[in-house]
Scaffold this motif. Structure first.
Motif, mmCIF file in Angstrom:
data_model
loop_
_atom_site.group_PDB
_atom_site.id
_atom_site.type_symbol
_atom_site.label_atom_id
_atom_site.label_comp_id
_atom_site.label_asym_id
_atom_site.label_seq_id
_atom_site.Cartn_x
_atom_site.Cartn_y
_atom_site.Cartn_z
ATOM 1 N N TYR A 31 -3.479 8.045 3.239
ATOM 2 C CA TYR A 31 -4.133 6.858 2.681
ATOM 3 C C TYR A 31 -4.871 7.197 1.385
ATOM 4 N N ILE A 32 -5.616 8.286 1.393
ATOM 5 C CA ILE A 32 -6.341 8.694 0.179
ATOM 6 C C ILE A 32 -5.360 9.042 -0.931
ATOM 7 N N ASP A 33 -4.280 9.738 -0.608
ATOM 8 C CA ASP A 33 -3.248 10.020 -1.620
ATOM 9 C C ASP A 33 -2.715 8.732 -2.226
ATOM 10 N N THR A 34 -2.494 7.738 -1.394
ATOM 11 C CA THR A 34 -1.927 6.474 -1.851
ATOM 12 C C THR A 34 -2.892 5.710 -2.755
ATOM 13 N N VAL A 35 -4.147 5.564 -2.338
ATOM 14 C CA VAL A 35 -5.085 4.803 -3.164
ATOM 15 C C VAL A 35 -5.535 5.596 -4.386
ATOM 16 N N TRP A 36 -5.451 6.918 -4.320
ATOM 17 C CA TRP A 36 -5.776 7.761 -5.480
ATOM 18 C C TRP A 36 -4.776 7.504 -6.614
ATOM 19 N N THR A 37 -3.510 7.333 -6.258
ATOM 20 C CA THR A 37 -2.449 7.129 -7.246
ATOM 21 C C THR A 37 -2.102 5.643 -7.346
ATOM 22 N N ASN A 38 -3.119 4.805 -7.536
ATOM 23 C CA ASN A 38 -2.928 3.363 -7.524
ATOM 24 C C ASN A 38 -2.104 2.834 -8.696
ATOM 25 N N GLU A 39 -1.845 3.666 -9.704
ATOM 26 C CA GLU A 39 -0.992 3.215 -10.808
ATOM 27 C C GLU A 39 0.483 3.214 -10.424
ATOM 28 N N ASP A 40 0.812 3.833 -9.315
ATOM 29 C CA ASP A 40 2.183 3.829 -8.813
ATOM 30 C C ASP A 40 2.474 2.435 -8.242
ATOM 31 N N PRO A 41 3.565 1.812 -8.671
ATOM 32 C CA PRO A 41 3.871 0.459 -8.179
ATOM 33 C C PRO A 41 4.026 0.380 -6.654
ATOM 34 N N ALA A 42 4.376 1.467 -6.007
ATOM 35 C CA ALA A 42 4.568 1.460 -4.559
ATOM 36 C C ALA A 42 3.267 1.696 -3.780
ATOM 37 N N ALA A 43 2.177 2.008 -4.465
ATOM 38 C CA ALA A 43 0.928 2.400 -3.796
ATOM 39 C C ALA A 43 0.377 1.303 -2.892
ATOM 40 N N ASP A 44 0.344 0.059 -3.362
ATOM 41 C CA ASP A 44 -0.229 -1.018 -2.558
ATOM 42 C C ASP A 44 0.579 -1.242 -1.287
ATOM 43 N N ASP A 45 1.899 -1.278 -1.408
ATOM 44 C CA ASP A 45 2.750 -1.443 -0.223
ATOM 45 C C ASP A 45 2.615 -0.259 0.730
ATOM 46 N N ALA A 46 2.485 0.940 0.181
ATOM 47 C CA ALA A 46 2.338 2.131 1.022
ATOM 48 C C ALA A 46 1.027 2.080 1.802
ATOM 49 N N ALA A 47 -0.068 1.678 1.149
ATOM 50 C CA ALA A 47 -1.365 1.577 1.827
ATOM 51 C C ALA A 47 -1.297 0.559 2.964
ATOM 52 N N LYS A 48 -0.650 -0.570 2.713
ATOM 53 C CA LYS A 48 -0.500 -1.594 3.761
ATOM 54 C C LYS A 48 0.336 -1.063 4.921
ATOM 55 N N ALA A 49 1.415 -0.353 4.608
ATOM 56 C CA ALA A 49 2.275 0.204 5.655
ATOM 57 C C ALA A 49 1.525 1.246 6.479
#
Length: 172
Positions: A69-87
């Motif tokens: 989760y921290i990896d995902t929100v840390w790299t929030n400029e990645d277009p897939a980050a929001d979907d990954a956090a939700k998943a």
């Protein structure tokens, strides 16, 4: 004959293990800061980071969740980050925990997993106990580097049956 062959094999295995241990010891003393006589310089061994886990462990699941989760929100400029956090939330959190997180976020306008508006630079998960079908972990979040880094703690409860996170709350 069979006993004698087994003795020879065990002797050979022991000798090989001893030779390997001596080689490692020699290498360790060379790389762990021993002085090189000809130059007077020092050689220091670099620590190798390792990570392991067990998908059957509720505490490992909490650690896996917070790390991803921290990896995902840390790299929030990645277009897939929001979907990954939700998943990640959907996979690791029970439905009730997801609702509690959403209510916190609507009320506080902050991330309900981290209880903050920013992202920590480090995290650590520590098992603190279990009972009544649940495991409890303490998540320590570090918000900057250095001696004066701010640290916050979160209490996480997980079901021992489903391994899903059932409650997340700031630790007192």
């Amino acid at each position: 004959m069979h006993t004698r062959t087994a003795f020879k094999r065990s002797t050979l295995v022991a000798a090989t293990a001893l030779a390997a241990a001596m080689s490692v010891a020699a290498l360790t003393s060379t790389t762990a800061g021993a002085s090189t006589p000809a130059t007077g310089t020092y050689s220091v061994a670099k620590a190798v980071a390792t990570s392991s886990g067990d998908p059957r462990s509720a505490v490992n699941r909490v650690s896996d969740f917070y790390g991803a989760y921290i990896d995902t929100v840390w790299t929030n400029e990645d277009p897939a980050a929001d979907d990954a956090a939700k998943a990640l939330r959907s996979f690791y959190l029970s439905k009730a925990a997801q609702k509690k997180v959403a209510a916190f976020e609507a009320r506080e306008h902050a991330d309900g997993i981290l209880f903050a508006q920013n992202v920590p630079v480090k995290w650590k998960v520590t098992y603190t106990g279990s009972g009544a079908g649940h495991a409890t972990s303490l998540v320590t979040l570090t918000w900057s580097d250095g001696a004066d880094a701010q640290v916050t703690k979160i209490k996480v409860q997980s079901s021992l049956q489903t391994l899903k996170i059932t409650d997340i709350a700031p630790a007192d």
